[in-house]
Design a protein around this motif. Structure first.
Motif, short mmCIF file in Angstrom:
data_model
loop_
_atom_site.label_atom_id
_atom_site.label_comp_id
_atom_site.label_asym_id
_atom_site.label_seq_id
_atom_site.Cartn_x
_atom_site.Cartn_y
_atom_site.Cartn_z
N ASN A 112 7.00 33.27 -59.46
CA ASN A 112 5.80 33.38 -58.63
C ASN A 112 4.76 34.30 -59.27
O ASN A 112 4.13 35.13 -58.61
CB ASN A 112 6.14 33.87 -57.21
CG ASN A 112 6.79 35.24 -57.20
OD1 ASN A 112 7.63 35.54 -58.05
ND2 ASN A 112 6.45 36.07 -56.23
N VAL A 113 4.59 34.14 -60.58
CA VAL A 113 3.57 34.91 -61.30
C VAL A 113 2.21 34.24 -61.16
O VAL A 113 2.11 33.06 -60.83
CB VAL A 113 3.91 35.05 -62.80
CG1 VAL A 113 5.08 35.99 -63.01
CG2 VAL A 113 4.17 33.69 -63.43
N HIS A 114 1.18 35.01 -61.44
CA HIS A 114 -0.17 34.46 -61.49
C HIS A 114 -0.28 33.48 -62.66
O HIS A 114 0.43 33.61 -63.66
CB HIS A 114 -1.17 35.61 -61.66
CG HIS A 114 -2.60 35.21 -61.51
ND1 HIS A 114 -3.39 34.87 -62.59
CD2 HIS A 114 -3.39 35.08 -60.41
CE1 HIS A 114 -4.60 34.56 -62.17
NE2 HIS A 114 -4.64 34.68 -60.86
N ILE A 115 -1.18 32.53 -62.55
CA ILE A 115 -1.33 31.52 -63.60
C ILE A 115 -1.67 32.15 -64.95
O ILE A 115 -1.36 31.59 -66.00
CB ILE A 115 -2.41 30.48 -63.19
CG1 ILE A 115 -2.41 29.31 -64.18
CG2 ILE A 115 -3.77 31.13 -63.05
CD1 ILE A 115 -3.31 28.17 -63.77
N SER A 116 -2.29 33.32 -64.95
CA SER A 116 -2.64 33.97 -66.21
C SER A 116 -1.40 34.25 -67.05
O SER A 116 -1.46 34.19 -68.29
CB SER A 116 -3.39 35.28 -65.95
OG SER A 116 -2.62 36.16 -65.16
N ALA A 117 -0.27 34.55 -66.40
CA ALA A 117 0.96 34.81 -67.14
C ALA A 117 1.48 33.53 -67.80
O ALA A 117 1.94 33.56 -68.95
CB ALA A 117 2.02 35.41 -66.21
N ILE A 118 1.43 32.42 -67.09
CA ILE A 118 1.87 31.15 -67.67
C ILE A 118 0.93 30.74 -68.80
O ILE A 118 1.35 30.23 -69.84
CB ILE A 118 1.94 30.05 -66.60
CG1 ILE A 118 2.75 30.50 -65.38
CG2 ILE A 118 2.53 28.78 -67.20
CD1 ILE A 118 4.19 30.80 -65.67
N ASN A 119 -0.37 30.97 -68.61
CA ASN A 119 -1.32 30.67 -69.68
C ASN A 119 -1.02 31.48 -70.93
O ASN A 119 -1.21 31.00 -72.06
CB ASN A 119 -2.75 30.94 -69.21
CG ASN A 119 -3.27 29.86 -68.28
OD1 ASN A 119 -2.76 28.74 -68.27
ND2 ASN A 119 -4.27 30.18 -67.49
N ALA A 120 -0.58 32.72 -70.75
CA ALA A 120 -0.20 33.55 -71.91
C ALA A 120 0.97 32.94 -72.66
O ALA A 120 1.05 33.03 -73.89
CB ALA A 120 0.13 34.96 -71.45
N LEU A 121 1.90 32.31 -71.93
CA LEU A 121 3.03 31.64 -72.58
C LEU A 121 2.56 30.42 -73.36
O LEU A 121 3.09 30.12 -74.43
CB LEU A 121 4.07 31.23 -71.54
CG LEU A 121 4.67 32.35 -70.68
CD1 LEU A 121 5.65 31.78 -69.67
CD2 LEU A 121 5.34 33.40 -71.54
N ILE A 122 1.56 29.72 -72.82
CA ILE A 122 1.00 28.57 -73.54
C ILE A 122 0.32 29.04 -74.82
O ILE A 122 0.46 28.43 -75.89
CB ILE A 122 0.01 27.82 -72.64
CG1 ILE A 122 0.76 27.13 -71.49
CG2 ILE A 122 -0.78 26.77 -73.44
CD1 ILE A 122 -0.14 26.48 -70.46
N LEU A 123 -0.42 30.13 -74.73
CA LEU A 123 -1.12 30.65 -75.90
C LEU A 123 -0.17 31.20 -76.96
O LEU A 123 -0.40 31.03 -78.15
CB LEU A 123 -2.12 31.73 -75.48
CG LEU A 123 -3.31 31.27 -74.63
CD1 LEU A 123 -4.09 32.47 -74.11
CD2 LEU A 123 -4.23 30.36 -75.44
N SER A 124 0.88 31.87 -76.52
CA SER A 124 1.76 32.58 -77.46
C SER A 124 2.94 31.75 -77.94
O SER A 124 3.48 32.00 -79.02
CB SER A 124 2.28 33.86 -76.81
OG SER A 124 3.17 33.54 -75.74
N GLY A 125 3.39 30.80 -77.13
CA GLY A 125 4.60 30.06 -77.47
C GLY A 125 5.88 30.79 -77.10
O GLY A 125 6.97 30.38 -77.49
N ALA A 126 5.75 31.88 -76.33
CA ALA A 126 6.95 32.60 -75.88
C ALA A 126 7.72 31.74 -74.87
O ALA A 126 7.17 30.84 -74.23
CB ALA A 126 6.55 33.93 -75.24
N VAL A 127 9.00 32.04 -74.74
CA VAL A 127 9.91 31.26 -73.89
C VAL A 127 10.16 32.00 -72.59
O VAL A 127 10.67 33.13 -72.60
CB VAL A 127 11.24 31.00 -74.61
CG1 VAL A 127 12.19 30.22 -73.72
CG2 VAL A 127 11.00 30.26 -75.93
N PRO A 128 9.83 31.40 -71.45
CA PRO A 128 10.08 32.08 -70.18
C PRO A 128 11.52 31.94 -69.72
O PRO A 128 12.13 30.87 -69.84
CB PRO A 128 9.15 31.35 -69.21
CG PRO A 128 9.08 29.96 -69.75
CD PRO A 128 9.16 30.10 -71.27
#
Length: 493
Positions: A112-128
């Protein structure tokens, strides 16, 4: 340092008084080039809308007054270093995540994070690695993360580099920050806190612990939400064990090179105000919220929840300045009450979801306006209440994660009617804004529950966004072949 000082504001005042001839941008030249805008915002405002220059420093490479203003803010918030952010707390959250994890590295976080956190994963390629928050079924809200769940995921993913915590959530729910910090640091993990709604934790009495006081490594703080600065201005706070020069470089990847001095000066003055008067400001705000909570609960049918939710598992604390009100017992969705308050009573609350509304109480609120809210809620119950038996109360659906957000977002996709998309993997977001927490993110399997939730939210009037189809009748899903190819390279979450 002297918290009475406001170095950037003082430099701006000197600049305006020097009557500099303007042959730089912006093109309105202190308002002369756009009279209607000047009449709307005021001449003093337009004359303060300037470009970077030596007397006013440069946000991307601060060496004088901005540097001093950031140092004062760091001291006021108990941080080792502070960065002014003018792209909203979205940019602060993204900078935190991209500073902590690189492509292929894991980060623990609640879904339940803000969309900005998911966008950071898209930008960085980090694995949630998602940790499901607790759920309060009566209220239909996600809670915090329990220590038990965090320990389990840390043991399952010993290679995770960082953990992100929402503290507080939009609804005021707080996790056990101190314990989480101790656990993470014992495993050499960085602790990142999305503290967008917690500016007042640093200044008020009897507040939940702040991120910096708990020993977190980084925290994003929306000064504009409850701290009194202009909308879009924010802070990124850093602890002593963070490479601040690297963080500054990461910030520059997404932050504008044309920083608004209106936003920057507002941060400087808001910090000064909170440093000098924050305790009184937030004590009064809290008293007002507690009064409103008591009166609203006495109306019947509404439930303005508070510290009674604390269970020391997934609710370790509660932010009592958040006037979160459940509306389900009067048979109205929160978004319906939100619309009625605005359209019929001229009252704008922060948001309404399927079960709740949220009224933000902060420095600028007054007792008279709070009484208007209480009276309006009484009238709404009397005029509009109906049988609550068909209410749908839920704002969190456990995700079925198939792919990382980055691989799904950039994958080969096709449009499909959303009511026929069951079983497909989403290639885009669906979210209600506010609060901006995704119902569906790229890489997650679409289920009947999600389709029904979206249909119900649309019917009730929620503002849904994130998809290319602005009417949200169709959704981009991954082609089956693309999904297979991407899975060949995906190690799992």
């Amino acid at each position: 340092m002297d918290q009475n000082k406001a170095p950037l504001y003082e430099a701006m005042e000197k600049y305006r008084n020097d009557r500099i001839v303007r042959f730089d941008v912006p093109g309105h030249k202190g308002g002369r080039g756009n009279k209607e805008l000047t009449e709307f915002l005021g001449e003093k405002c337009l004359k303060a809308d300037v470009n970077s220059m030596k007397p006013l420093d440069n946000l991307n490479h601060p060496v004088s007054v901005i540097k001093d203003a950031q140092h004062l803010a760091a001291e006021a918030f108990g941080a080792h270093r502070c960065f002014f952010i003018v792209n909203g707390t979205t940019a602060a959250v993204q900078a935190m995540i991209m500073s902590a994890v690189k492509a292929g590295e894991k980060i623990l976080l609640p879904r339940n994070v803000h969309i900005s956190a998911i966008n950071a994963l898209i930008l960085s390629g980090a694995v949630p690695v998602y940790i499901d928050p607790g759920i309060d079924k009566r209220l239909g809200i996600a809670l915090g993360m329990s220590i038990t769940d965090i320990k389990r995921e840390m043991e399952n993913h010993p290679d995770a580099k960082a953990i992100l915590i929402n503290n507080p959530t939009y609804y005021g729910i707080c996790s056990d920050l101190k314990e989480i910090v101790e656990l993470a640091h014992s495993r050499n993990m960085l602790v990142l806190v999305d503290e967008a709604h917690g500016t007042h934790f640093y200044f008020g009495d009897n507040m939940p612990v702040s991120a910096m006081a708990a020993g977190a490594d980084m925290a994003s703080v929306s000064m504009h939400k409850t701290g009194g600065s202009l909308t879009q201005s924010s802070l990124l706070l850093c602890g002593k064990n963070v490479n601040h020069d690297y963080v500054r470089q990461i910030i520059s990847l997404t932050q504008t090179t044309s920083a608004s001095y209106l936003l920057l000066v507002s941060l400087d003055l808001a910090r000064k105000n909170l440093s000098l008067h924050g305790k009184d400001i937030f004590n009064k705000a809290n008293e007002l919220a507690e009064y409103a909570r008591k009166e609203i609960n006495s109306l019947g049918g509404y439930y303005a929840f508070s510290r009674e939710l604390i269970n020391h598992e997934n609710v370790h604390g509660f932010d009592t300045t958040k006037l979160s009100i459940n509306t389900s017992e009067i048979g109205l969705a929160g978004i319906e009450v939100y619309d009625i308050l605005r359209d019929e009573y001229g009252i704008q609350v922060e948001f309404g979801d399927l079960c709740n509304i949220l009224a933000i109480i902060s420095a600028g609120d007054r007792a008279m306006e709070t009484e208007r809210l209480i009276s309006a809620l009484y009238e709404i119950k009397r005029l509009y209440a109906r049988d609550p038996k068909n209410m749908f109360c839920l704002n969190y659906i456990k995700p079925d994660v198939v792919l990382t957000p980055q691989k799904a977002f950039f994958g080969n996709k096709k449009f499909m009617p959303i009511n026929k998309s069951k079983g497909m993997v989403s290639g885009e977001f669906v979210m209600a804004y506010p609060p901006g927490i995704p119902i569906l993110t790229p890489g997650e399997r679409i289920t009947d529950e999600i389709i029904d939730y979206i249909a119900y939210a649309k019917e009730k009037g929620s503002q849904l966004m994130g998809t290319q189809d602005i009417k949200l009748e169709n959704i981009l899903v991954l082609n089956e072949k693309t999904e297979l190819n991407l899975n060949e390279h995906f190690t799992g979450i």
